[in-house]
Write a protein that holds these residues in place. Structure first.
Motif: not given
Lengths: 116, 109
Positions: A100-103, B29-34, B47-50, B64-67
């Protein structure tokens, strides 16, 4: 950490020939990917693969491209025939699950393909 | 494109300085990865930030993540020469990652 192996690291071929790029993904991973990167540019998604099937392919995944993973062996990207614009570095990646979410994606070191 | 045009840039700083890299994205998106990509290698996740985290730290890294503004940043404190690499942000898009243009970071010793 988990390792994805790509073979070969470099491949030089003549335009019109067939090429197969090989990827040995992390052993317990279920999802597999190919990305294309032209020198100095961003990573571009080509295709993802799960349970023996292509899930999604991008516009860059031309009809000349195909992927497979026969019997749990190498995950391969085949290009037949090759064109000059196929010259790039191709990265294989795998992930344990998507759900359901990114991996996290684990990438190999890439195969640099040069089409002459 | 899923990404804003301001992603593509190159930064060159002295070792020991701090740096912040930014990216903005267009689609939800609900997730950003660097990820970090060193020369001749594939990208490696940093880093994976939700979306419910807003900020996440890992050693010298802070994301940081600002949706609401659809933007994310990655900061590195006390940079080292070994931090020289291209840094990508990536969003998830239904079973795959879409990468931004990247920031080429050069650390001068």
């Amino acid at each position: 950490g988990p390792k994805v192996l790509q073979i070969p690291s470099h491949q030089i071929i003549d335009m019109g020939q067939m090429v197969t790029l090989n990827c040995d993904p992390v052993s317990n991973h279920l999802y597999f990917y190919w990305y294309k990167q032209i020198l100095g540019q961003q990573m571009e998604f080509l295709v993802n693969f799960y349970n023996g099937k292509v899930m999604e392919k991008s516009k860059l995944f031309k009809d000349q491209f195909s992927v497979e993973r026969p019997d749990g062996s190498y995950f391969t990207l085949k290009i037949q025939p090759t064109a000059l614009e196929d010259s790039a570095v191709y990265f294989c990646a795998s992930s344990p699950d998507w759900g359901a979410s990114a991996e996290t994606l684990y990438f190999g070191s890439g195969t640099r393909l040069t089409v002459l | 494109s899923q990404w804003g045009e301001e992603n593509l840039q190159a930064l060159s700083i002295q070792e020991g300085e701090d740096v912040t890299m930014n990216c903005s994205y267009k689609t939800y998106t609900t997730v950003v990865q660097w990820y970090r990509q060193k020369s001749g290698k594939g990208p490696a996740q940093l880093i994976l930030i939700r979306s419910n985290e807003r900020e996440k730290r890992s050693g010298r890294l802070r994301a940081t993540l600002d949706t609401s503004s659809q933007s994310s940043s990655l900061s590195i404190t006390g940079t080292l020469a070994t931090d020289t690499a291209v840094y990508f942000c990536a969003t998830d898009a239904q079973g795959k990652l879409i990468f931004g243009q990247g920031t080429k970071l050069s650390i001068k010793p």
